[in-house]
Design a protein around this motif. Structure first.
Motif, PDB file in Angstrom:
ATOM      1  N   VAL A 132       0.739  -1.103  -0.158  1.00 34.01           N
ATOM      2  CA  VAL A 132       0.058  -0.085  -0.041  1.00 34.01           C
ATOM      3  C   VAL A 132       0.877   0.983   0.015  1.00 34.01           C
ATOM      4  CG1 VAL A 132      -1.848   1.211   1.225  1.00 34.01           C
ATOM      5  CG2 VAL A 132      -1.683  -1.322   1.341  1.00 34.01           C
ATOM      6  N   ARG A 133       0.821   2.219  -0.913  1.00 40.04           N
ATOM      7  CA  ARG A 133       1.420   3.237  -1.093  1.00 40.04           C
ATOM      8  C   ARG A 133       0.960   4.045  -0.139  1.00 40.04           C
ATOM      9  NH1 ARG A 133       4.287   4.725  -6.531  1.00 40.04           N
ATOM     10  NH2 ARG A 133       5.629   2.957  -6.008  1.00 40.04           N
ATOM     11  N   LYS A 134       1.705   5.080   0.674  1.00 40.53           N
ATOM     12  CA  LYS A 134       1.387   6.198   1.388  1.00 40.53           C
ATOM     13  C   LYS A 134       0.485   5.424   2.520  1.00 40.53           C
ATOM     14  CE  LYS A 134       1.933  10.214  -1.228  1.00 40.53           C
ATOM     15  NZ  LYS A 134       2.255   9.928  -2.643  1.00 40.53           N
ATOM     16  N   LEU A 135       0.742   4.367   2.903  1.00 43.33           N
ATOM     17  CA  LEU A 135       0.041   3.468   4.002  1.00 43.33           C
ATOM     18  C   LEU A 135      -0.310   4.433   5.340  1.00 43.33           C
ATOM     19  CD1 LEU A 135      -1.248   0.774   4.898  1.00 43.33           C
ATOM     20  CD2 LEU A 135       0.968   0.172   5.905  1.00 43.33           C
ATOM     21  N   LYS A 278       7.507  -3.065   4.046  1.00 44.60           N
ATOM     22  CA  LYS A 278       8.683  -2.163   5.099  1.00 44.60           C
ATOM     23  C   LYS A 278       9.477  -1.425   4.137  1.00 44.60           C
ATOM     24  CE  LYS A 278       8.949  -6.367   8.081  1.00 44.60           C
ATOM     25  NZ  LYS A 278       9.177  -6.583   9.419  1.00 44.60           N
ATOM     26  N   LEU A 279       9.814  -1.795   2.758  1.00 41.28           N
ATOM     27  CA  LEU A 279      10.702  -0.959   2.044  1.00 41.28           C
ATOM     28  C   LEU A 279      10.065   0.284   1.283  1.00 41.28           C
ATOM     29  CD1 LEU A 279      13.510  -1.084   0.705  1.00 41.28           C
ATOM     30  CD2 LEU A 279      12.484  -2.236  -1.183  1.00 41.28           C
ATOM     31  N   GLU A 280       8.541  -0.262   1.052  1.00 41.69           N
ATOM     32  CA  GLU A 280       7.612   0.824   0.440  1.00 41.69           C
ATOM     33  C   GLU A 280       7.624   2.080   1.485  1.00 41.69           C
ATOM     34  OE1 GLU A 280       6.291   1.011  -2.583  1.00 41.69           O
ATOM     35  OE2 GLU A 280       5.108   2.837  -1.719  1.00 41.69           O
ATOM     36  N   SER A 281       7.403   1.490   2.867  1.00 36.51           N
ATOM     37  CA  SER A 281       7.072   2.478   3.879  1.00 36.51           C
ATOM     38  C   SER A 281       8.492   3.255   4.221  1.00 36.51           C
ATOM     39  CB  SER A 281       6.644   2.137   5.069  1.00 36.51           C
ATOM     40  OG  SER A 281       5.378   1.430   4.691  1.00 36.51           O
TER      41      SER A 281
END
Ligand SMILES: Cc1cc2nc3c(=O)[nH]c(=O)nc-3n(C[C@H](O)[C@H](O)[C@H](O)COP(=O)(O)OP(=O)(O)OC[C@H]3O[C@@H](n4cnc5c(N)ncnc54)[C@H](O)[C@@H]3O)c2cc1C
Length: 509
Positions: A132-135, A278-281
């Protein structure tokens, strides 16, 4: 609407492809894959992945042809290619999937966003998994994952082709970039057809071996699903795999081993996105410790001899060297052996996860940055929230390869070493060494460190660091951002609840 440009990234399929489906509804379509020299020059990229990609693209070419459009493969940096293409054949929309990639693709996507804004091109980035982008909060993540996995799969769309302005390009030569050759002769083959075949053979024939078969390197190659490279390169969507598994689970009369295996498999599919999140955030975890309290722990102690021994399968610890040899040949290892390799690197060899991680990333055909870097840090003890697990390569060999079949398969030089000394050849009496034709120090390397002493010292250093105020104080923030939530959202738990309990489950197989 004007011409639609679909930019394929790690979503190399036409089925259940939101970018392609959306483009098809808006206008005539051009489809491109851009081979980026600056990506392939990254230390975590390799020829084995490049070769796998080529196979995926061949298959994608056939899939797109069936939809009425030709796949165009162009070499160059993405913004340069978009600029030249836009001049030759303007397009109103750019479609792609959201990518949780390495630092290079993160910056490239920022440059693409900038270019699109300047040109008035609308860039639509579609979701393709449970990341999820911009979680807003980790508390809601699991529900979003479940919702997405339940959505209806998208059929292959019928496309109206837009004119492509350039002659077809040939596939770039790896050698022409002057990069080191790296071919894995026994790696999995790329492409959607292979992906479907692998998934079906797992669901229909092999899933009964999953429970109990995935830890030993002897059984893992067939007991594990082997879908990882196909998920990483997007030959198949996560939703397809989840729903296909659920369909089998609904079948009546399923035996209990298969059922348990499929339930365990489904939880790993969940982890796939959990780790990527984790990496996305926090994209910085590719480069720096997830918990900053561990900064400086290993950074200044790099030991190039230890690293070279590991990379070249010359540590002298047979299971470690057998795993590295298998990795060289196949581009794949099961979870436990990956964790064991990283543990040996991080503890007795005291190597930093960054260097080891870049080397391993290139070795894995299924390299998925979000999973890889989170796991590298977890197995090296720098997340601050996971129980430290140190794998002893001798005990692992005794537990998972008791007759030495795996070790002897990958290390023919040890074939004649008697079982008693197979996992610790340096302890062989000289007479036995002579008898079996393996002289330690000549035919087989002596380990670079004393395993028990070096491991003890490493654990003590880590333990000391864990007691410092900056590590203790920083832990909660890492939990809030990255830890999995079980049961109630973390924010609603009683303060006395021990958060590491929830996290430990990420480890256990
Ligand atoms: C240091 C280290 C690095 C890793 N790097 C990667 C990587 O780059 N790419 C990658 O896909 N997996 C990675 N893994 C996780 C795991 O080892 C592989 O997913 C698994 O071995 C792939 O084989 P499989 O598809 O047969 O797995 P199965 O056991 O059949 O699992 C099915 C799928 O679930 C996911 N999965 C399984 N285990 C994990 C896990 N522990 N964490 C997150 N997802 C998981 C993967 O998508 C996998 O394809 C890494 C593990 C470690 C310890």
């Amino acid at each position: 609407m004007g011409t639609q440009l679909v930019w394929f990234k790690r979503d190399l399929r036409t089925y259940d492809n939101a970018a392609l489906t959306c483009a098809a509804t808006l206008g005539p379509v051009m489809c491109v894959y851009i081979v980026e020299p600056s990506y392939w020059r990254c230390p975590d990229a390799s020829q084995r992945q490049f070769d796998f990609l080529r196979e995926c693209l061949r298959d994608l070419y056939r899939q797109l042809k069936a939809c009425g459009v030709q796949l165009q493969v162009v070499s160059g940096e993405v913004t340069d290619v978009l600029e030249r293409l836009h001049q030759a054949q303007s397009f109103s929309h750019l479609h792609s999937h959201q990518e949780t990639g390495n630092g290079m693709t993160y910056l490239r996507d920022k440059a693409v966003a900038h270019w699109c804004a300047a040109q008035g091109v609308q860039w639509q980035e579609h979701c393709q998994n449970g990341v999820v982008r911009k979680l807003p909060s980790r508390d809601v993540w699991s529900d979003i994952w479940t919702q997405r996995m339940q959505q209806v799969q998208l059929n292959m769309p019928t496309l109206t082709p837009a004119a492509w302005p350039w002659p077809a390009q040939s596939w770039p030569d790896w050698e022409s970039w002057g990069l080191p050759p790296d071919v894995a002769p026994h790696r999995q083959t790329g492409g959607r057809a292979q992906a479907l075949q692998t998934l079906q053979s797992f669901l229909q024939e092999r899933s009964g071996q999953y429970r109990g078969g995935i830890s030993s390197p002897l059984s893992a190659a067939s007991a594990c699903s082997r879908v990882s490279p196909y998920l990483s390169w997007g030959c198949i969507s996560m939703r397809e795999v989840v729903q296909a598994t659920e369909n089998v689970l609904r079948q009546p009369g399923l035996d209990s081993w298969t059922r348990k295996g499929l339930v365990a498999f489904t939880s790993r599919l969940h982890w796939h996105c959990h780790f990527m999140q984790k990496l996305e955030s926090e994209p910085a975890i590719e480069h720096r410790n997830m918990h900053r309290g561990y900064d400086g722990l290993r950074e200044n102690d790099s030991n190039s001899e230890h690293f070279e021994r590991l990379r070249t399968a010359r540590t002298g610890w047979p299971l470690v060297d057998a795993c590295v040899t298998m990795l060289h040949h196949t581009g794949w290892l099961n979870f436990r052996m990956r964790a064991m390799l990283v543990s040996v690197a991080a503890y007795p060899l005291w190597l930093h996860w960054k260097d080891v991680g870049q080397w391993l990333a290139g070795q894995f055909v299924d390299y998925e940055p979000g999973i890889h870097w989170s796991q590298m840090q977890m197995q090296s003890g720098t997340t601050g929230i996971n129980t430290t697990r140190v794998y002893n390569p001798i005990k692992q060999a005794q537990d998972h390869d008791p007759q030495g079949i795996f070790v002897r398969r990958w290390l023919p030089v040890l074939r004649r070493v008697p079982d008693t000394w197979l996992f610790e050849p340096w302890k062989m009496p000289p007479s036995v060494q002579e008898q079996c034709g393996v002289v330690v120090g000549t035919d087989w390397p002596e380990p670079p460190v004393d395993l028990p002493a070096a491991t003890r010292q490493a654990k003590a250093l880590l333990h000391k660091r864990r007691q410092t105020p900056q590590v203790r104080e920083g832990k909660q923030a890492v939990i809030e951002q990255h830890a999995s939530r079980r049961g109630k959202p973390f924010s609603k738990r009683r303060p006395s609840a021990e958060p590491t309990q929830a996290i430990q489950a990420e480890w256990d197989f």
